[in-house]
Write an enzyme that holds these catalytic residues in place. Structure first.
Site, PDB file in Angstrom:
ATOM      1  N   ASN A  82       0.804  -1.231   0.000  1.00 43.02           N
ATOM      2  CA  ASN A  82       0.000   0.000   0.000  1.00 43.02           C
ATOM      3  C   ASN A  82       0.838   1.283   0.000  1.00 43.02           C
ATOM      4  O   ASN A  82       0.337   2.339  -0.352  1.00 43.02           O
ATOM      5  CB  ASN A  82      -1.024  -0.010   1.149  1.00 43.02           C
ATOM      6  CG  ASN A  82      -0.384  -0.013   2.503  1.00 43.02           C
ATOM      7  OD1 ASN A  82       0.792  -0.332   2.634  1.00 43.02           O
ATOM      8  ND2 ASN A  82      -1.147   0.337   3.524  1.00 43.02           N
ATOM      9  N   ASP A 139      12.528 -17.646   4.144  1.00 38.44           N
ATOM     10  CA  ASP A 139      13.629 -17.704   5.099  1.00 38.44           C
ATOM     11  C   ASP A 139      14.947 -17.177   4.532  1.00 38.44           C
ATOM     12  O   ASP A 139      15.808 -16.746   5.288  1.00 38.44           O
ATOM     13  CB  ASP A 139      13.837 -19.156   5.541  1.00 38.44           C
ATOM     14  CG  ASP A 139      12.645 -19.648   6.348  1.00 38.44           C
ATOM     15  OD1 ASP A 139      11.813 -18.793   6.703  1.00 38.44           O
ATOM     16  OD2 ASP A 139      12.555 -20.852   6.596  1.00 38.44           O
ATOM     17  N   GLU A 173       5.870  -3.126  11.823  1.00 41.08           N
ATOM     18  CA  GLU A 173       4.612  -2.385  11.820  1.00 41.08           C
ATOM     19  C   GLU A 173       3.592  -3.274  11.140  1.00 41.08           C
ATOM     20  O   GLU A 173       3.649  -3.468   9.926  1.00 41.08           O
ATOM     21  CB  GLU A 173       4.750  -1.062  11.068  1.00 41.08           C
ATOM     22  CG  GLU A 173       5.756  -0.089  11.665  1.00 41.08           C
ATOM     23  CD  GLU A 173       5.399   0.370  13.061  1.00 41.08           C
ATOM     24  OE1 GLU A 173       6.326   0.748  13.800  1.00 41.08           O
ATOM     25  OE2 GLU A 173       4.202   0.340  13.429  1.00 41.08           O
ATOM     26  N   CYS A 207      -3.082   0.809   7.069  1.00 36.06           N
ATOM     27  CA  CYS A 207      -3.115   0.220   8.407  1.00 36.06           C
ATOM     28  C   CYS A 207      -3.763   1.188   9.377  1.00 36.06           C
ATOM     29  O   CYS A 207      -4.307   0.781  10.392  1.00 36.06           O
ATOM     30  CB  CYS A 207      -1.711  -0.151   8.850  1.00 36.06           C
ATOM     31  SG  CYS A 207      -0.610   1.230   8.827  1.00 36.06           S
ATOM     32  N   THR A 208      -3.726   2.479   9.068  1.00 31.35           N
ATOM     33  CA  THR A 208      -4.306   3.487   9.942  1.00 31.35           C
ATOM     34  C   THR A 208      -5.739   3.857   9.549  1.00 31.35           C
ATOM     35  O   THR A 208      -6.267   4.861  10.024  1.00 31.35           O
ATOM     36  CB  THR A 208      -3.440   4.756   9.930  1.00 31.35           C
ATOM     37  OG1 THR A 208      -3.200   5.088   8.569  1.00 31.35           O
ATOM     38  CG2 THR A 208      -2.127   4.569  10.653  1.00 31.35           C
ATOM     39  N   GLU A 300      -9.590  -6.781  10.399  1.00 34.31           N
ATOM     40  CA  GLU A 300      -9.430  -5.608   9.529  1.00 34.31           C
ATOM     41  C   GLU A 300      -9.770  -5.991   8.089  1.00 34.31           C
ATOM     42  O   GLU A 300      -9.195  -6.927   7.537  1.00 34.31           O
ATOM     43  CB  GLU A 300      -8.024  -5.010   9.612  1.00 34.31           C
ATOM     44  CG  GLU A 300      -6.878  -5.919   9.284  1.00 34.31           C
ATOM     45  CD  GLU A 300      -5.583  -5.140   9.071  1.00 34.31           C
ATOM     46  OE1 GLU A 300      -4.537  -5.777   9.034  1.00 34.31           O
ATOM     47  OE2 GLU A 300      -5.618  -3.902   8.924  1.00 34.31           O
TER      48      GLU A 300
HETATM   49  N1  LIG Z   1       1.236  -1.168  10.458  1.00 31.90           N
HETATM   50  C1  LIG Z   1       1.498  -0.730   9.250  1.00 31.90           C
HETATM   51  O1  LIG Z   1       2.201   0.261   9.102  1.00 31.90           O
HETATM   52  C2  LIG Z   1       0.948  -1.411   8.048  1.00 31.90           C
HETATM   53  C3  LIG Z   1       0.354  -2.640   8.096  1.00 31.90           C
HETATM   54  N2  LIG Z   1      -0.099  -3.226   6.964  1.00 31.90           N
HETATM   55  C4  LIG Z   1      -0.751  -4.514   7.061  1.00 31.90           C
HETATM   56  O2  LIG Z   1      -0.293  -5.330   5.985  1.00 31.90           O
HETATM   57  C5  LIG Z   1      -1.354  -6.084   5.434  1.00 31.90           C
HETATM   58  C6  LIG Z   1      -1.500  -5.842   3.968  1.00 31.90           C
HETATM   59  O3  LIG Z   1      -0.270  -5.584   3.357  1.00 31.90           O
HETATM   60  P1  LIG Z   1       0.472  -6.738   2.544  1.00 31.90           P
HETATM   61  O4  LIG Z   1       1.483  -6.080   1.672  1.00 31.90           O
HETATM   62  O5  LIG Z   1      -0.515  -7.624   1.886  1.00 31.90           O
HETATM   63  O6  LIG Z   1       1.152  -7.516   3.740  1.00 31.90           O
HETATM   64  P2  LIG Z   1       2.062  -8.816   3.669  1.00 31.90           P
HETATM   65  O7  LIG Z   1       2.429  -9.112   5.068  1.00 31.90           O
HETATM   66  O8  LIG Z   1       1.426  -9.874   2.875  1.00 31.90           O
HETATM   67  O9  LIG Z   1       3.340  -8.347   2.849  1.00 31.90           O
HETATM   68  C7  LIG Z   1       4.207  -7.339   3.307  1.00 31.90           C
HETATM   69  C8  LIG Z   1       5.568  -7.532   2.681  1.00 31.90           C
HETATM   70  O10 LIG Z   1       6.137  -8.756   3.144  1.00 31.90           O
HETATM   71  C9  LIG Z   1       6.545  -9.533   2.039  1.00 31.90           C
HETATM   72  N3  LIG Z   1       6.512 -10.939   2.418  1.00 31.90           N
HETATM   73  C10 LIG Z   1       5.493 -11.818   2.313  1.00 31.90           C
HETATM   74  N4  LIG Z   1       5.863 -13.020   2.811  1.00 31.90           N
HETATM   75  C11 LIG Z   1       7.139 -12.892   3.247  1.00 31.90           C
HETATM   76  C12 LIG Z   1       8.068 -13.766   3.860  1.00 31.90           C
HETATM   77  N5  LIG Z   1       7.759 -15.014   4.162  1.00 31.90           N
HETATM   78  N6  LIG Z   1       9.294 -13.311   4.161  1.00 31.90           N
HETATM   79  C13 LIG Z   1       9.625 -12.032   3.892  1.00 31.90           C
HETATM   80  N7  LIG Z   1       8.790 -11.147   3.307  1.00 31.90           N
HETATM   81  C14 LIG Z   1       7.549 -11.561   2.999  1.00 31.90           C
HETATM   82  C15 LIG Z   1       5.590  -9.144   0.944  1.00 31.90           C
HETATM   83  O11 LIG Z   1       6.106  -9.524  -0.293  1.00 31.90           O
HETATM   84  P3  LIG Z   1       5.134  -9.983  -1.479  1.00 31.90           P
HETATM   85  O12 LIG Z   1       4.343  -8.799  -1.845  1.00 31.90           O
HETATM   86  O13 LIG Z   1       6.092 -10.407  -2.512  1.00 31.90           O
HETATM   87  O14 LIG Z   1       4.286 -11.104  -0.925  1.00 31.90           O
HETATM   88  C16 LIG Z   1       5.538  -7.650   1.157  1.00 31.90           C
HETATM   89  O15 LIG Z   1       6.685  -7.037   0.641  1.00 31.90           O
HETATM   90  C17 LIG Z   1      -2.554  -5.671   6.232  1.00 31.90           C
HETATM   91  O16 LIG Z   1      -2.742  -6.617   7.251  1.00 31.90           O
HETATM   92  C18 LIG Z   1      -2.187  -4.362   6.859  1.00 31.90           C
HETATM   93  O17 LIG Z   1      -2.813  -4.039   8.040  1.00 31.90           O
HETATM   94  C19 LIG Z   1       0.034  -2.640   5.764  1.00 31.90           C
HETATM   95  C20 LIG Z   1       0.607  -1.430   5.659  1.00 31.90           C
HETATM   96  C21 LIG Z   1       1.098  -0.716   6.807  1.00 31.90           C
HETATM   97  O1  LIG Z   2       1.091   1.556   5.768  1.00 34.08           O
HETATM   98  C1  LIG Z   2       0.144   2.172   6.192  1.00 34.08           C
HETATM   99  O2  LIG Z   2      -1.005   1.870   5.953  1.00 34.08           O
HETATM  100  C2  LIG Z   2       0.530   3.334   6.956  1.00 34.08           C
HETATM  101  O3  LIG Z   2       1.740   3.291   7.535  1.00 34.08           O
HETATM  102  C3  LIG Z   2      -0.395   4.416   7.107  1.00 34.08           C
HETATM  103  O4  LIG Z   2       0.148   5.601   6.689  1.00 34.08           O
HETATM  104  P1  LIG Z   2      -0.844   6.838   6.521  1.00 34.08           P
HETATM  105  O5  LIG Z   2      -1.543   7.011   7.824  1.00 34.08           O
HETATM  106  O6  LIG Z   2       0.039   7.975   6.180  1.00 34.08           O
HETATM  107  O7  LIG Z   2      -1.791   6.474   5.425  1.00 34.08           O
END
Ligand SMILES: NC(=O)C1=CN([C@@H]2O[C@H](COP(=O)(O)OP(=O)(O)OC[C@H]3O[C@@H](n4cnc5c(N)ncnc54)[C@H](OP(=O)(O)O)[C@@H]3O)[C@@H](O)[C@H]2O)C=CC1
Ligand SMILES: O=C(O)[C@H](O)COP(=O)(O)O
Length: 405
Positions: A82, A139, A173, A207-208, A300
């Site tokens: 995102n 891994d 995060e 995420c927010t 979520e």
């Molecule tokens: N707290 C925060 O700041 C945020 C939290 N999120 C959370 O993330 C989720 C959605 O985002 P999403 O991108 O789908 O999240 P994912 O956890 O699926 O992926 C995040 C990253 O991890 C990579 N990844 C996946 N599997 C592995 C692994 N086994 N080892 C290392 N890296 C890996 C992904 O690569 P690939 O794309 O190649 O699978 C991607 O680059 C939601 O739950 C959301 O809440 C999202 C944004 C911000």
């Molecule tokens: O990854 C996310 O979703 C965030 O860290 C949120 O960032 P934002 O509040 O600036 O959209």
């Protein structure tokens, strides 16, 4: 990055369906973040500490301790789909400023935008090999012996990575279920506007994002009507046209969102807007009379769906918030500052926003999740601090020193 902002933004539009203006904003925000990190890092990392031994009981004056900060080594940066650019920059900039090398594992959706960003680093003259982009996941990267820090943003995958990571500092995060508590004395127009923006921007894929409204019954009808009126005006369609609601990231994500919506329907939620889906484009959906028995009260959606749960009291709202393992941010709307602080104190989340929707920015503010929402804290200064290790060099003198720290 500013010079090349448009092609990077265009990639975001095409790869993750981020609306055109938000895509450009993400690139500019990232360039600003890098600038700020460079300035902050020059100061924060440019000063160490000198400790003298006689400050501790029983010690003499013959030891001086130089406390310095040294790089960790290689930082593994893993951003989510995102914010493929901004959440890469927020890891890369402090890592580099602190003297580390970086391996960036971009999200599969967002990889082209990430590659464009890497081109900018190359054009800016960064030494070859200092920042690397790799696509091996699992891994191989996260357990690699040369990786000395993992900075990850994403979903539950982060929990699995953290469990296996071993002796490396982690910055995680993860997901959120950010609640919006609306008190009886709230400015309802402000609350509705914030729920609309907080819940539906980038189609709820933040995420927010506001992921549950907890409103006290006295003002629930009025608030729901205001939010519903706003939802009716949201535009839906192609990200190139800069509409409000665009397709969610994948069909499987849309299926998951639909599962939550249908579960809520089966358990009696009231639909204030009709549910509509074409492929992975989901129209903004507002659900009222959500109950704790529904999955959407806890999970979520990461999509354009906002549930409203009516509560008898603010205490009930806070208890619901604290009962969730996801604890990233939350917000509270009230005109009474004393009440706001008391509620904020009671909410066990990484951040509480008073009279505004949850948000990570400004990017120098600390940003962290409690419980399953994260480990460590982001924000520019905190990221700089976690991407170094502290080293002590103790000078043992043959005569007492009268130097002070
Ligand atoms: N707290 C925060 O700041 C945020 C939290 N999120 C959370 O993330 C989720 C959605 O985002 P999403 O991108 O789908 O999240 P994912 O956890 O699926 O992926 C995040 C990253 O991890 C990579 N990844 C996946 N599997 C592995 C692994 N086994 N080892 C290392 N890296 C890996 C992904 O690569 P690939 O794309 O190649 O699978 C991607 O680059 C939601 O739950 C959301 O809440 C999202 C944004 C911000
Ligand atoms: O990854 C996310 O979703 C965030 O860290 C949120 O960032 P934002 O509040 O600036 O959209």
């Amino acid at each position: 990055m500013r010079q090349h902002a448009q092609p990077i933004a265009d990639s975001l539009v095409r790869e993750v369906a981020k609306p055109a203006k938000q895509s450009l904003d993400e690139v500019v925000r990232s360039a600003d973040l890098i600038d700020y990190t460079a300035e902050e890092g020059a100061r924060a990392l440019g000063a160490g500490e000198l400790l003298t031994s006689d400050s501790f009981p029983g010690q003499t004056r013959n030891k001086l301790c130089l406390v310095s900060k040294v790089p960790l080594g290689v930082v593994l940066a893993i951003p989510p789909f995102n914010y493929p650019v901004n959440l890469a920059a927020s890891k890369l900039a402090p890592a580099l400023m602190a003297g580390n090398a970086v391996v960036l594992k971009p999200p599969s959706q967002g990889v082209v935008a990430g590659a464009h960003m890497m081109q900018c680093f190359a054009k800016a003259g960064l030494p070859k090999g200092l920042v690397n982009m790799g696509s091996e996941i699992g891994d191989y990267l996260t357990l690699h012996p040369l990786v000395s820090c993992i900075s990850f943003t994403g979903g539950d995958t982060g929990i699995a990575i953290a469990r296996r990571a071993g002796m490396v500092p982690l910055q995680m995060e993860l997901g959120g279920k950010d609640v919006c508590i609306v008190c009886s004395d709230a400015d309802l127009d402000l609350a509705a506007k914030s729920i609309l923006k907080g819940g539906f921007s980038f189609s709820g894929q933040r995420c927010t994002a506001v992921k549950l409204v907890l409103v006290v019954k006295e003002v629930a009808d009025a608030l729901a009507a205001k939010v519903a009126a706003g939802v009716a005006k949201l535009t839906v369609g192609d990200p190139k046209d800069d509409v409000d609601i665009t397709p969610v990231i994948s069909d499987s994500s849309a299926d998951f969102i639909e599962g939550l919506v249908e579960d809520a329907r089966a358990k009696g939620a009231k639909f204030l807007t009709p549910y509509r889906r074409e492929g992975n484009l989901i129209w903004p959906t507002l659900l009222d009379h959500v109950t704790p028995e529904m999955r959407i009260a806890w999970e979520e959606p990461f999509g354009p769906v906002v549930p409203i749960m009516r509560v008898d009291s603010v205490d009930q709202a806070v208890a619901h918030c604290n009962a969730n393992n996801l604890a990233l941010q939350g917000c509270v709307f009230t005109r009474d500052v004393n009440r706001a602080i008391a509620i904020s104190d009671a909410m066990e989340t990484g951040t509480v926003q008073i009279n505004a929707a949850p948000a990570r920015g400004p990017d120098h503010f600390p940003f962290q999740g409690f419980r399953d929402s994260g480990i460590g804290s982001q924000g520019i200064r905190n990221s700089l601090a976690m991407m170094v290790k502290i080293k002590s060099t103790v000078i043992n003198l043959d005569k007492d020193s009268y130097a002070r720290g």
